[in-house]
Each structure stands twice: as structure tokens, then as C-alpha cells.
Design an enzyme around this catalytic site. Structure first.
Site, PDB file in Angstrom:
ATOM      1  N   SER A 106       2.948   0.073   3.222  1.00 52.67           N
ATOM      2  CA  SER A 106       2.897   0.719   1.919  1.00 52.67           C
ATOM      3  C   SER A 106       1.491   1.159   1.552  1.00 52.67           C
ATOM      4  CB  SER A 106       3.475  -0.198   0.853  1.00 52.67           C
ATOM      5  OG  SER A 106       2.648  -1.292   0.684  1.00 52.67           O
ATOM      6  N   LYS A 117       5.160  -4.131  -7.978  1.00 56.00           N
ATOM      7  CA  LYS A 117       3.931  -3.347  -7.871  1.00 56.00           C
ATOM      8  C   LYS A 117       3.605  -2.651  -9.193  1.00 56.00           C
ATOM      9  CE  LYS A 117       4.213  -2.531  -2.913  1.00 56.00           C
ATOM     10  NZ  LYS A 117       4.634  -1.572  -1.879  1.00 56.00           N
TER      11      LYS A 117
END
Ligand SMILES: Nc1ncnc2c1ncn2[C@@H]1O[C@H](COP(=O)(O)OP(=O)(O)OP(=O)(O)O)[C@@H](O)[C@H]1O
Ligand SMILES: [Mg+2]
Length: 806
Positions: free
Chosen positions: A704, A747
Site C-alpha cells: 500500500s 488508515k
């Protein structure tokens, strides 16, 4: 078990002593007058030892020819060559039976003992090779060529030398009986060859292998060989020490308990009188009949009870048996009448205990409804997964309260041993049931809520069986009706227990276990949710704990917000509660001192109480320089931001990676660089690019970070900084497409906590936006990315022409 030892007192060359020895030595004295040539050595064959240069070793000899050789050497002061024989059993040695490379040494002591045995103390000095055997002596003599001691230097040798020294010191430390000075001796050696020889001498490997080391004159190769053997030994030593320590610890604690129990019984006996024991037996009998055992078990228990009644009071077995009977009778065998689940009531209680968590509460109520409609049915096992302090354990307690059941917790973190779950056999000293049965006994019900806490930290199976396989049996509805604890030795029905597991992360839960559970994720709270939780629960609870009345102290919303943002940065609320506690205790003290009667705390007061802010707006500080990108990461303790920093130094176009990087992340960085290079027409051949990922990121979460790495490189190479209030997550393909990622919710919350305003995410994650709490969504702007250019445009802006390739 000594795998590596110094054979000090043992006779190295365990020759059978021959009665002929003495005669032979007398005969040899007469014969040995003929001088030995300059380039020749007296030889002594060794049955099962290899002498190394620099080593002092005791040697016992018995063969007539060897005794003659030693006598001549002692008389003349000549050196002796020692050679290993190929077959240790051979008695009559012909030259072909010996290896050709050996060590010459000085006999420093020679003692002929009664009975014919002869002890030598030999100091090994130099390697030699046999050139030719010579005739004419009652012992072996050969002309030899010296093998010069290899003198190597250079970093290669130095590195291996240091490594060998380190390992040797470790090995010495691991040896149970090694003298302390041995490590000092090893440390003091300065010649690599000498260290290799010394370690080789100490190694407990086959003589053929030692011989091979002796024959390896080249220094690097010799060091490698010794290192390889030593490496293996150290592994084994480490393991055996670990086993030893663990077994000892376990045994100690179990034995201690056993002894204490015994003492307690003795004391009880001293205090009471004989009739008490009789009464006790009678009581046990009643308890057995009342326990509600299943039929088979009852038969078994009755039989054991009879055995106890017949047994002498003093016998060790009687105390063991009695403890077992006590355990058996105290366990809740009967299915106690269970209050029916009332869904309305349950909902009210769940709401009362926890703020928010709507989806999760709904799922819990569904679960309860299924149980209510089909109480005997097989319901799934819930597993709450999320960062610390988000309410996993307390939700479990709340479920118990909502269903009016007993709550018990079993901590699984660090369980390595199957027996911790399943118990030890009764015959084992101080044996006990495993922690599942123990928890059932504490609960006093076999239909309570049993929380399996930290199932993700279950130790891997080791020497004592795999705990996760035992746990599988506990959680398997097909099997847990007949769970067998080793200590009880009979089946116990766990099918009515409501198991709830908790974990911080999913990946470390063994696969088969994970398949058996229904995973419910608790990702963490937003600032707004935390504020609500604080106002409704935490402040109240902390007021009570600190003996304050509700109206004595008030904490303004601003103050709570400031605590959340500046003093805690977490997904859950545990530190928040702790910080609120400290603030209130401070107020309590001032009230107790009489300084004030009522105190209201504002955000401005926090500095004086909690000290300087713990968290600043780091993103703004860090991201001001070109080459720094703010990435978003998923970690077991919630989402987090991380700064990816790129810089360039003169070089040859290499990519240097440092910091917390897993393999995936390295690939990601490589891809980002390739992509950045293909987009920029500036040649990178004269520069090395250095990318650093600071600690804190999960190396596994690499994929990511692709977008962030790409942006940091573009920012570096174009000398334009990235906007400080933008964070990003997304993987990239080599063609510049942005690929989807996981953990978006965690996140996003992390971005919000860190003061980020804009979050760039892969377009293919758009559907996950609906999971993000509304107040977080309101405060963040999400930019959807198809290609990396979209990210450049948002976070850096238009690039100067020069930097863009066609
Ligand atoms: N939504 C909520 N409403 C009210 N209180 C909450 C909420 N979430 C958490 N808490 C409180 O936060 C504290 C910490 O929660 P808990 O001990 O259950 O954490 P946990 O998720 O089990 O963490 P860990 O993984 O560290 O065991 C508890 O006192 C709990 O009551
Ligand atoms: Mg917990």
C-alpha cells in the site's frame, strides 16, 4: 547432553592397555640408539583423536610401539608426530592405515603408570605431511614436510574470524559446565588460524571431520569449515538450553504447588482431629453423589473414591487422588437452568455499556437471537478483532451481562504448550487441569461466556504439542461435547459454553482456527466518537474511581478534545481514559487540600497537569522538504501515518533502501523508481537514490506504500515538496495504474488523528468509503486515483516541463 565439550580428564586416545607394554619399552631402549634423521619424526598413531597445533591434550597410550616411541621422545627430547588412524580398532599399524597429515608436538609430561598404561601430556605445535616412512626402529618413523601456518589477512578473513569468535563465546556460554575462563581464552586469541584450530579441537564432531579441518591449510576455507560445524552446534545448544530452562521452570512451579498443598493438608490435620478425616471422606462421598456426573463418569469416580477410602492417609497417591476428586466434584457438571435470552433487554444493556458500534451490536443481537431460538444448536464463535482499547474485552463482558451468564476470561497470549489448554495427566507431579476447565470451574457454570483473549498471540506448537490444535477441539461443535482434559481423564461437555475470542490482528491466528470463527472487526474510533465515549463513560468512571462527586469536577469538551489530539494518539480509548484519570486525580488533590471546592478544567489547564503536548502536527513539520511523502499504514494497533523519505547522493544509479522494509516493500520501491525514471527525462546514472521507511510500519503492509514511494521520488527529483496535509495509500503497477489496498477505515482514522485533510486512495477502493464513520468523512476530502499522475497533480501540482518525459 553435551554436544561440544572438552574431553579433559578422559583419555583422548583410549587404547586398550596391553600387558606387553612394559616389556616392549625395555626392548626399545636398547634398540633406539640409532639417531633419528633431522627431517624425520617419531610417530604415534592415535585411535580416536586429532591433535591440533596450539592445543595441549592428554593422551593415553598402551601399544608397545607407542610406548617405545614415547619413551624415546622423552629420553631424546625430540618432537613426536601424531597421526589419526583410519580404523580406530586396528592394532597393528602399517603406514597405509594412517592419515598422512598430522600435528607434531612436544611431549611435556610423560608418566608410566603401574599396569602398563602411559599418560602423555602433549602440546601440539605444527602441521606436517608424511613424505616417506623409514625402517629400522621399533616404532614408526617418517621423514616429513612441514605445512606452513597460513597467514591470511584482509576483510574476508577478518569478518569470518570475528564471527567465529562471537559464536565460540556464545557456545561456551551455553555449555552447562564450561569453565568461565574458557570464554576469556577464546576472546584473547588473535590469530584466526589458531582460533579455528582451538575451536575445531573443542568441537564434538567425528574424527574424520576434524581430520578434514586439520588438512585444510588455506585459512579462509578452514574458518568456513569450523564456522559451519560450530553454527550447527550452537543451534543445538540453544535449543537444548531452551528446553532445559522451560522444563525446569514448569517443573519448579508445579512441584512447589504440590508441596504447598501437601503442607496445607498436614497443617489441617494437625489442627483438627482424626474424626475430621472421616467426616471429610463422608463429605466427599456426598459431593460425588450430588455432582451430577454423567453415568459413565459417575461409575469411574465412585471406583476411584473406593480406592481412596481403602488407601492409607499417608500415601502420596492418596493426596493426588483426593485433589482429583475435589476437582471433579467442584466442576459444574449439571446444566443449570438458564434464563431465557430477552433480546430487548440485551439491546438495552449493550447500549448502556458501549457507545456507538451499531453494526457490531446488531451482529451480536442476531447471534443472541439465533441462540435463543435454537439453544442446543451450533452457533458460530465470535471473534472480535481490532486495536487495543477499542472495547473487545468489555463487549464480551457486556454480552455476559446481557444474557445473564457468568463471564470468564482465558488469556491465551504466549501459550506454547498444549498442556496449558488441556492439562497434564494426573500421574504427573503437581498436575492440574488446563485453563479451559479451570475457567469453567471458576465460572461455576458450563453455559457461561468464556472469552479466549489474545487468540492471535497463541504460541506456535513446540516441544510440548501444539496449543492451537487443542483449541480447535475446544471450538469445534462436533467435538466439544466430549472435550477431554488430560487431568480429568473423562469427557466434559463444553457445547453449551458461549466462546468469544479476541485478537489484535488476523494474520497471526492459525488458519484452521480462524475458519472456525466469525470475525467481527472493530477498527477504532474517530475523535468525535472518543469525545462521546469520554463524556458518557470514561469521565464518570474515573470520577468514581478517584472518589469524586459528579458535580465537583467538570472537564470541558475542549479539554477532552485536546487530550485526544495532543496527548494520546491511539485507535482505542485506553490511554484517553488513563489521561482523564490523571487530570481528575490532580483535581481531587486540589480539592482535598482545600484549595477549591469545585474545579472546572479547560484545555488551557492541561499543560500544567499533563506536561507538554506529546503529539504535534508532525505531518506539517516533516513534509515541508521535497522527497517526503506521508503514507498510511495498517498496523495491529490501528492505522498509522508514516513518512517515506527519499534523497539522492552522487553514485551510480543504485537504489538504497533502509528502515522498516519487508520484501514486498522493497519490490514496491523498485517499481516506484522504475516508474519515476520512465516518467522523467533526467538521467539518474550519476546518482544513488536512497529511500527510507521509518520504524512503525508493518513490513508486510508494503504494497500500500507504492503511491507514497512514487510521489516521494517525483517530489525529490523535481525539487517540489508534497502538500503537508495530504496523505496517500495505494499500490502501483509498472504502467502507473493505482491498485487497491486494505484497511481503508483504519488508515482514514489515522489520517484524521494526524491532522491530515486530504486522503488519496485508489479508485477501486471507492466502495469501502461507506464503512467510514460519517464524522470522519465530513472532515476528510477523499481523492480517488486511477493513475499515479492523478496523485502528482493533487499533492505536488504541475511539474516543471523539464521533469516530464513525453
Ligand atoms: N464504545 C465504547 N463505549 C464505552 N466504553 C468503551 C468503548 N470502547 C471501549 N471502551 C472502554 O475502553 C476500555 C478498554 O476496552 P477493552 O479493555 O475492552 O479493550 P480491548 O479491545 O479488549 O483491548 P486489548 O486488545 O488491549 O485487550 C474499557 O474500559 C472499555 O469499557
Ligand atoms: Mg482486551
Amino acid at each position: 547432553m553435551e554436544f561440544w565439550r572438552r574431553k579433559k580428564s578422559e583419555a583422548v586416545d583410549a587404547e586398550q592397555v596391553e600387558a606387553a607394554g612394559e616389556q616392549a619399552s625395555r626392548r626399545s631402549t636398547a634398540l633406539a640408539t640409532r639417531p633419528i634423521p633431522e627431517d624425520a619424526l617419531i610417530l604415534i598413531p592415535l585411535r580416536n583423536a586429532v591433535l591440533f597445533p596450539g592445543v595441549i591434550s592428554p593422551i593415553t597410550i598402551g601399544r608397545a610401539s607407542s610406548v617405545a616411541a614415547a619413551a624415546e621422545a622423552a629420553r631424546s627430547g625430540l618432537k613426536v608426530g601424531f597421526l589419526l588412524q583410519r580404523d580406530p580398532k586396528a592394532d597393528d599399524i602399517a603406514p597405509g592405515d594412517l592419515y598422512r597429515v598430522g600435528t607434531a608436538g612436544q611431549v611435556v609430561r610423560y608418566a608410566g603408570l603401574p599396569g602398563g598404561a602411559n599418560h602423555l601430556m602433549v602440546q601440539g605445535e605444527r602441521r606436517f605431511r608424511v613424505v616417506e616412512y623409514l625402517e629400522g626402529w621399533p616404532f614408526l618413523v617418517a621423514s616429513v614436510a612441514w605445512i606452513p601456518e597460513a597467514k591470511g589477512s584482509g576483510t574476508d578473513i577478518e569478518a569470518r574470524f570475528l564471527q567465529l569468535k562471537e559464536q565460540a563465546v556464545e557456545a561456551v556460554g551455553l555449555l552447562p559446565n564450561a569453565p568461565d575462563e574458557l570464554a576469556d581464552v577464546v576472546r584473547a586469541i588473535e590469530a584466526p588460524g589458531q582460533l579455528a584450530d582451538m575451536v575445531a579441537n573443542l568441537l564434538d564432531v567425528k574424527n574424520e571431520e576434524k581430520q578434514e579441518i586439520l588438512e585444510t591449510a588455506e585459512l579462509g576455507a578452514r574458518l568456513d569449515k569450523v564456522l559451519e560445524h560450530l553454527g550447527k552446534r550452537v543451534e543445538v545448544l540453544r535449543l537444548s538450553k531452551e528446553i532445559g530452562d522451560k522444563t525446569k521452570k514448569e517443573f519448579d512451579s508445579r512441584q512447589r504447588e504440590h508441596v504447598l498443598r501437601e503442607q496445607m493438608r498436614q497443617i489441617q490435620k494437625e489442627l483438627g482431629d482424626e474424626e475430621d478425616t472421616a467426616a471429610e471422606i463422608e463429605e466427599l462421598k456426598k459431593a460425588i453423589e450430588a455432582a451430577g456426573f454423567p453415568e459413565e463418569t459417575l461409575k469411574h469416580v465412585r471406583k476411584e473414591f473406593k480406592r481412596l477410602a481403602r488407601m492409607g492417609e499417608q500415601s502420596a497417591e492418596s493426596s493426588m487422588l483426593r485433589t482429583w476428586l475435589e476437582w471433579m466434584t467442584e466442576l459444574p457438571w449439571k446444566a443449570s437452568a438458564q434464563k431465557e435470552i430477552n433480546i430487548q433487554e440485551a439491546r438495552a444493556i449493550l447500549d448502556e455499556d458501549h457507545f456507538g458500534l451499531e453494526k457490531i451490536k446488531r451482529r451480536i443481537l442476531e447471534y443472541l437471537a439465533v441462540r435463543k431460538l435454537n439453544p442446543g444448536g451450533k452457533s458460530p464463535i465470535l471473534c472480535f478483532v481490532g486495536p487495543p482499547g477499542v472495547g473487545k474485552t468489555s463487549l464480551g463482558q457486556s454480552i455476559a451481562r446481557a444474557t445473564d451468564r457468568k463471564f470468564q476470561r482465558v488469556a491465551l497470549g504466549g501459550t506454547h504448550d498444549e498442556a496449558e489448554i488441556r492439562g497434564h495427566r494426573r500421574t504427573y507431579i503437581g498436575a492440574m487441569p488446563g485453563n479451559i476447565i479451570a475457567a469453567i470451574k471458576r465460572a461455576g457454570s458450563r453455559a457461561g461466556v468464556l472469552m479466549l483473549d489474545e487468540i492471535d498471540k497463541l504460541g506456535a506448537g513446540g516441544f510440548h504439542g501444539d496449543p492451537s490444535s487443542a483449541l480447535l477441539e475446544v471450538l469445534d461443535p462436533e467435538q466439544n461435547g466430549k472435550f477431554r482434559d488430560n487431568y480429568l481423564g473423562v469427557d466434559f461437555d463444553l457445547s453449551r459454553v458461549m466462546f468469544i475470542a479476541t485478537a489484535n490482528q488476523l494474520d497471526t491466528i492459525p488458519g484452521p482456527l480462524r475458519d472456525r470463527m466469525e470475525i467481527i472487526q472493530l477498527p477504532g474510533y474517530t475523535e468525535e466518537e472518543k469525545l462521546q465515549i469520554a463524556r458518557k463513560y470514561l469521565v464518570k468512571r474515573q470520577l468514581e474511581t478517584n472518589g469524586l462527586l459528579l458535580d465537583q469536577v467538570s472537564l470541558s469538551d475542549d479539554a477532552v478534545r485536546a487530550i485526544i489530539a495532543d496527548y494520546t494518539r491511539e485507535a482505542g480509548v485506553r490511554n484517553l481514559e488513563r489521561a482523564i484519570g490523571s487530570v481528575l486525580r490532580n483535581a481531587a488533590m486540589r480539592i482535598a487540600e482545600g484549595a477549591a471546592e469545585k474545579i472546572s478544567i479547560e484545555s488551557g489547564d492541561l499543560h500544567a497537569i499533563l506536561g507538554a503536548k506529546k503529539f504535534e502536527n508532525e505531518a506539517a513539520l516533516r513534509a515541508a522538504t521535497p522527497g517526503v511523502a506521508t503514507g498510511l499504514a495498517w498496523t495491529p494497533v490501528g492505522g498509522d501515518i508514516l513518512f517515506i523519505e527519499a534523497s539522492k547522493v552522487p553514485g551510480k544509479g543504485k537504489l538504497i533502501l533502509t528502515g522498516q522494509l519487508g520484501d514486498v516493500m522493497k519490490e514496491s520501491a523498485q517499481a516506484a523508481l522504475t516508474l519515476a525514471k520512465s516518467r522523467l527525462n533526467e538521467s539518474l546514472d550519476k546518482w544513488d537514490i536512497h529511500v527510507h521507511v521509518p520504524a512503525g510500519a508493518t513490513p508486510k503492509d508494503g504494497p500500500s506504500a507504492g503511491v507514497a514511494m512514487y510521489l516521494s521520488l517525483i517530489s525529490l527529483l523535481s525539487s517540489k515538496p508534497i502538500r503537508a496535509d495530504v496523505a496517500m495509500t495505494g499500490e502501483i503497477s509498472l504502467r502507473g495504474l493505482v491498485m487497491p489496498i486494505g484497511g481503508l477505515k483504519e488508515k482514514s482514522l489515522a489520517a484524521l488523528r494526524a491532522g491530515i485533510r486530504t486522503v488519496m486512495i485508489p479508485r477501486r477502493n471507492e466502495k469501502d468509503l461507506e464503512d467510514i464513520p460519517a464524522d470522519a468523512k465530513a472532515k476528510l476530502e477523499f481523492v480517488l486515483l486511477d493513475r499515479v499522475e492523478d496523485a502528482v497533480e493533487t499533492a505536488i501540482g504541475k511539474l516543471p516541463e523539464r521533469a516530464l518525459a513525453a
